[in-house]
Motif scaffolding. Structure first.
Motif, PDB file in Angstrom:
ATOM      1  N   THR A  44       0.841  -1.469   0.226  1.00  0.00           N
ATOM      2  CA  THR A  44      -0.251   0.133  -0.215  1.00  0.00           C
ATOM      3  C   THR A  44       0.527   1.308   0.324  1.00  0.00           C
ATOM      4  O   THR A  44       0.623   1.827  -0.769  1.00  0.00           O
ATOM      5  CB  THR A  44      -0.530   0.055   1.164  1.00  0.00           C
ATOM      6  N   LYS A  93       2.917   1.767  -3.342  1.00  0.00           N
ATOM      7  CA  LYS A  93       1.851   2.430  -4.371  1.00  0.00           C
ATOM      8  C   LYS A  93       1.631   4.188  -3.809  1.00  0.00           C
ATOM      9  O   LYS A  93       1.484   4.407  -4.738  1.00  0.00           O
ATOM     10  CB  LYS A  93       0.349   1.796  -4.361  1.00  0.00           C
ATOM     11  N   GLN A  94       1.733   4.519  -2.548  1.00  0.00           N
ATOM     12  CA  GLN A  94       1.949   5.772  -2.236  1.00  0.00           C
ATOM     13  C   GLN A  94       3.044   6.765  -2.717  1.00  0.00           C
ATOM     14  O   GLN A  94       2.955   7.581  -3.528  1.00  0.00           O
ATOM     15  CB  GLN A  94       1.221   6.029  -0.806  1.00  0.00           C
ATOM     16  N   LYS A 105       2.416   7.524  -6.576  1.00  0.00           N
ATOM     17  CA  LYS A 105       1.555   7.777  -7.050  1.00  0.00           C
ATOM     18  C   LYS A 105       2.406   9.220  -6.690  1.00  0.00           C
ATOM     19  O   LYS A 105       2.183  10.055  -7.543  1.00  0.00           O
ATOM     20  CB  LYS A 105       0.752   8.262  -6.291  1.00  0.00           C
ATOM     21  N   ALA A 106       3.456   9.227  -5.669  1.00  0.00           N
ATOM     22  CA  ALA A 106       3.112  10.511  -5.013  1.00  0.00           C
ATOM     23  C   ALA A 106       5.017  11.182  -5.471  1.00  0.00           C
ATOM     24  O   ALA A 106       5.013  12.477  -6.576  1.00  0.00           O
ATOM     25  CB  ALA A 106       3.826  10.875  -3.187  1.00  0.00           C
TER      26      ALA A 106
END
Ligand SMILES: [Zn+2]
Length: 134
Positions: free
Chosen positions: A69, A72-73, A76-77
């Motif tokens: 999780t 993935k953050q 994306k960031a």
């Protein structure tokens, strides 16, 4: 090293500050205090265990799902090409998953052989020793 002395256990108990990015029943995720890049995080099981392969099945699933999780953050960031995983538990003797944002062609490319070299082994012998240890 006991849980009383352990830096990560102190962070989990709230006795030391951290830059926490996630917390659930089994794990916390924090920023590494010596980051190699923006998004370099540690996912730490709440139970004081030195080796990740000594986590029980529920802890293993929860800790790795937490790592996924957060990876993935990070992706994306910060848009790294990869979010790599490294687990050792050597410097701090409490298992932790290190999440490294990595770019194509950086020093993590080709890791671990790029750093450790390549060992000459007897593949049949090594394969049988692993299977026989099960
Ligand atoms: Zn600990």
């Amino acid at each position: 090293m006991t849980a009383e002395e352990c830096v990560f256990c102190k962070i989990i108990r709230g006795e030391l500050p951290s830059w926490k990015v996630v917390e659930n029943d089994f794990a916390i995720g924090i920023l590494d205090t010596n980051p190699t890049a923006e998004g370099h995080c540690l996912i730490i099981p709440k139970r004081h265990v030195r080796y990740w392969h000594d986590l029980n099945d529920a802890e293993t699933a929860a800790v790795f799902n937490t790592a996924k999780t957060v990876a993935k953050q990070i992706k994306k960031a910060f848009k790294p090409d990869f979010v790599c995983v490294f687990i050792r538990g050597g410097r701090v003797k409490h298992a932790h998953i290190v999440l490294f944002p990595s770019q194509e062609g950086d020093k993590l490319s080709g890791f671990p052989q790029s750093i450790l070299g390549t060992a000459e082994i007897n593949f049949d012998d090594v394969r049988m020793k692993i299977i026989s240890a099960g």
